[in-house]
Design a protein around this motif. Structure first.
Motif, PDB file in Angstrom:
ATOM      1  N   GLY A 122       0.787  -1.233   0.000  1.00  0.00           N
ATOM      2  CA  GLY A 122       0.000   0.000   0.000  1.00  0.00           C
ATOM      3  C   GLY A 122       0.816   1.278   0.000  1.00  0.00           C
ATOM      4  N   ASP A 123       2.129   1.164  -0.210  1.00  0.00           N
ATOM      5  CA  ASP A 123       2.987   2.354  -0.260  1.00  0.00           C
ATOM      6  C   ASP A 123       3.187   2.736  -1.724  1.00  0.00           C
ATOM      7  N   PHE A 124       2.221   3.465  -2.256  1.00  0.00           N
ATOM      8  CA  PHE A 124       2.201   3.750  -3.682  1.00  0.00           C
ATOM      9  C   PHE A 124       3.298   4.714  -4.118  1.00  0.00           C
ATOM     10  N   ALA A 125       3.715   5.617  -3.236  1.00  0.00           N
ATOM     11  CA  ALA A 125       4.798   6.548  -3.586  1.00  0.00           C
ATOM     12  C   ALA A 125       6.112   5.786  -3.784  1.00  0.00           C
ATOM     13  N   LYS A 126       6.416   4.864  -2.876  1.00  0.00           N
ATOM     14  CA  LYS A 126       7.640   4.062  -3.033  1.00  0.00           C
ATOM     15  C   LYS A 126       7.526   3.136  -4.246  1.00  0.00           C
ATOM     16  N   ALA A 127       6.339   2.587  -4.460  1.00  0.00           N
ATOM     17  CA  ALA A 127       6.129   1.711  -5.612  1.00  0.00           C
ATOM     18  C   ALA A 127       6.397   2.484  -6.899  1.00  0.00           C
ATOM     19  N   GLU A 128       5.849   3.682  -7.002  1.00  0.00           N
ATOM     20  CA  GLU A 128       6.049   4.502  -8.197  1.00  0.00           C
ATOM     21  C   GLU A 128       7.537   4.781  -8.426  1.00  0.00           C
ATOM     22  N   LYS A 129       8.250   5.136  -7.363  1.00  0.00           N
ATOM     23  CA  LYS A 129       9.679   5.444  -7.478  1.00  0.00           C
ATOM     24  C   LYS A 129      10.452   4.243  -8.028  1.00  0.00           C
ATOM     25  N   GLU A 130      10.195   3.063  -7.496  1.00  0.00           N
ATOM     26  CA  GLU A 130      10.918   1.868  -7.941  1.00  0.00           C
ATOM     27  C   GLU A 130      10.547   1.487  -9.375  1.00  0.00           C
ATOM     28  N   LEU A 131       9.279   1.605  -9.700  1.00  0.00           N
ATOM     29  CA  LEU A 131       8.842   1.240 -11.050  1.00  0.00           C
ATOM     30  C   LEU A 131       9.392   2.207 -12.094  1.00  0.00           C
ATOM     31  N   LEU A 132       9.464   3.479 -11.748  1.00  0.00           N
ATOM     32  CA  LEU A 132      10.080   4.449 -12.659  1.00  0.00           C
ATOM     33  C   LEU A 132      11.577   4.161 -12.823  1.00  0.00           C
ATOM     34  N   SER A 133      12.235   3.719 -11.748  1.00  0.00           N
ATOM     35  CA  SER A 133      13.651   3.330 -11.843  1.00  0.00           C
ATOM     36  C   SER A 133      13.808   2.140 -12.786  1.00  0.00           C
ATOM     37  N   ALA A 134      12.886   1.192 -12.699  1.00  0.00           N
ATOM     38  CA  ALA A 134      12.942   0.020 -13.593  1.00  0.00           C
ATOM     39  C   ALA A 134      12.786   0.465 -15.041  1.00  0.00           C
ATOM     40  N   ILE A 135      11.869   1.390 -15.295  1.00  0.00           N
ATOM     41  CA  ILE A 135      11.641   1.868 -16.660  1.00  0.00           C
ATOM     42  C   ILE A 135      12.833   2.669 -17.152  1.00  0.00           C
ATOM     43  N   ASP A 136      13.475   3.422 -16.257  1.00  0.00           N
ATOM     44  CA  ASP A 136      14.697   4.149 -16.642  1.00  0.00           C
ATOM     45  C   ASP A 136      15.778   3.182 -17.114  1.00  0.00           C
ATOM     46  N   GLN A 137      15.863   2.024 -16.458  1.00  0.00           N
ATOM     47  CA  GLN A 137      16.883   1.041 -16.817  1.00  0.00           C
ATOM     48  C   GLN A 137      16.497   0.211 -18.031  1.00  0.00           C
ATOM     49  N   GLU A 138      15.224  -0.080 -18.153  1.00  0.00           N
ATOM     50  CA  GLU A 138      14.745  -0.913 -19.262  1.00  0.00           C
ATOM     51  C   GLU A 138      13.393  -0.364 -19.707  1.00  0.00           C
ATOM     52  N   GLY A 139      13.423   0.504 -20.701  1.00  0.00           N
ATOM     53  CA  GLY A 139      12.231   1.209 -21.143  1.00  0.00           C
ATOM     54  C   GLY A 139      11.089   0.330 -21.584  1.00  0.00           C
ATOM     55  N   ASP A 140      11.389  -0.884 -22.013  1.00  0.00           N
ATOM     56  CA  ASP A 140      10.358  -1.799 -22.477  1.00  0.00           C
ATOM     57  C   ASP A 140       9.990  -2.864 -21.448  1.00  0.00           C
ATOM     58  N   SER A 141      10.181  -2.557 -20.177  1.00  0.00           N
ATOM     59  CA  SER A 141       9.842  -3.513 -19.126  1.00  0.00           C
ATOM     60  C   SER A 141       8.325  -3.624 -19.002  1.00  0.00           C
ATOM     61  N   VAL A 142       7.787  -4.738 -19.473  1.00  0.00           N
ATOM     62  CA  VAL A 142       6.345  -4.973 -19.392  1.00  0.00           C
ATOM     63  C   VAL A 142       5.895  -4.965 -17.936  1.00  0.00           C
ATOM     64  N   ALA A 143       6.641  -5.651 -17.078  1.00  0.00           N
ATOM     65  CA  ALA A 143       6.268  -5.730 -15.665  1.00  0.00           C
ATOM     66  C   ALA A 143       6.207  -4.341 -15.035  1.00  0.00           C
ATOM     67  N   ALA A 144       7.198  -3.502 -15.299  1.00  0.00           N
ATOM     68  CA  ALA A 144       7.238  -2.174 -14.693  1.00  0.00           C
ATOM     69  C   ALA A 144       6.102  -1.294 -15.210  1.00  0.00           C
ATOM     70  N   HIS A 145       5.871  -1.295 -16.515  1.00  0.00           N
ATOM     71  CA  HIS A 145       4.788  -0.473 -17.065  1.00  0.00           C
ATOM     72  C   HIS A 145       3.427  -0.955 -16.553  1.00  0.00           C
ATOM     73  N   TYR A 146       3.224  -2.269 -16.520  1.00  0.00           N
ATOM     74  CA  TYR A 146       1.946  -2.802 -16.048  1.00  0.00           C
ATOM     75  C   TYR A 146       1.715  -2.430 -14.580  1.00  0.00           C
TER      76      TYR A 146
END
Length: 195
Positions: free
Chosen positions: A55-79
């Motif tokens: 339920g910590d959506f701010a931390k979730a967003e930060k990590e998922l954006l980091s994943a996308i920064d590293q791999e722009g086509d990360s299906v898991a991160a975008h989903y």
């Protein structure tokens, strides 16, 4: 090489904790990897999922954006980022990330359904309807897609179509599970049959 396997090991160990619902243990594994300088889109995406489930959506967003920064086509991160934005009522951003998933992996049923739900929740019923219909066409054996379609059709006052979708949900979910959802559908069927 051995060094190349280390991020994969952290990822697999962390993921096993996620699957068991041990989010605190998974978080510790993923943070240990990052503290050791092991940067991996998968680790960031999985840590984002852990924070999402906590339920910590701010931390979730930060990590998922980091994943996308590293791999722009990360299906898991975008989903997962789409899910974060949907849960936090940032619907246009949710739709954007679900659409990105569908560009990378057409037919990804969960992204199609997530996008349909985000569109519906943002009041874009006409745009949502084709997405709900696509979800059941892509995966006609998945009962929840029919329930989501039925609820949306009923909301749009397309009652005969909604009734058919509720009935299809009941047929597909008759082998067990979905207790609460089946109660909702049964009540809707009764309500619609009285119309």
């Amino acid at each position: 090489s051995e060094d190349k396997d280390i991020p994969v090991l952290y990822s697999h160990i962390g993921w096993s904790h996620v699957q068991l619902g041990r989010y605190g243990d998974a978080e510790r594994i993923y943070l240990a990897a990052l503290q050791r300088g092991i940067e991996s889109a998968d680790i960031h995406a999985d840590l984002g999922l852990v924070y999402y489930r906590q339920g910590d959506f701010a931390k979730a967003e930060k990590e998922l954006l980091s994943a996308i920064d590293q791999e722009g086509d990360s299906v898991a991160a975008h989903y997962r980022l789409g899910d974060v934005y949907r849960r936090t009522e940032r619907y246009p951003e949710a739709v954007e990330h679900y659409r990105r998933v569908l560009e990378i992996e057409p037919g990804y049923i969960y992204a199609m359904n997530g996008m349909a739900m985000a569109l519906a929740l943002s009041g874009k019923d006409q745009e949502a309807l084709p997405a709900f219909r696509n979800a059941v066409e892509i995966a006609p054996e998945m009962a929840p897609g029919y329930l989501n379609l039925a609820i949306h059709l009923e909301r749009m006052k397309r009652f005969s179509e909604a009734l058919a979708a509720y009935e299809k949900f009941m047929d597909l979910s008759s082998d067990g599970g979905f207790t609460r959802e089946r109660q909702i559908a049964a009540a809707a069927i009764k309500r619609l049959q009285r119309r």
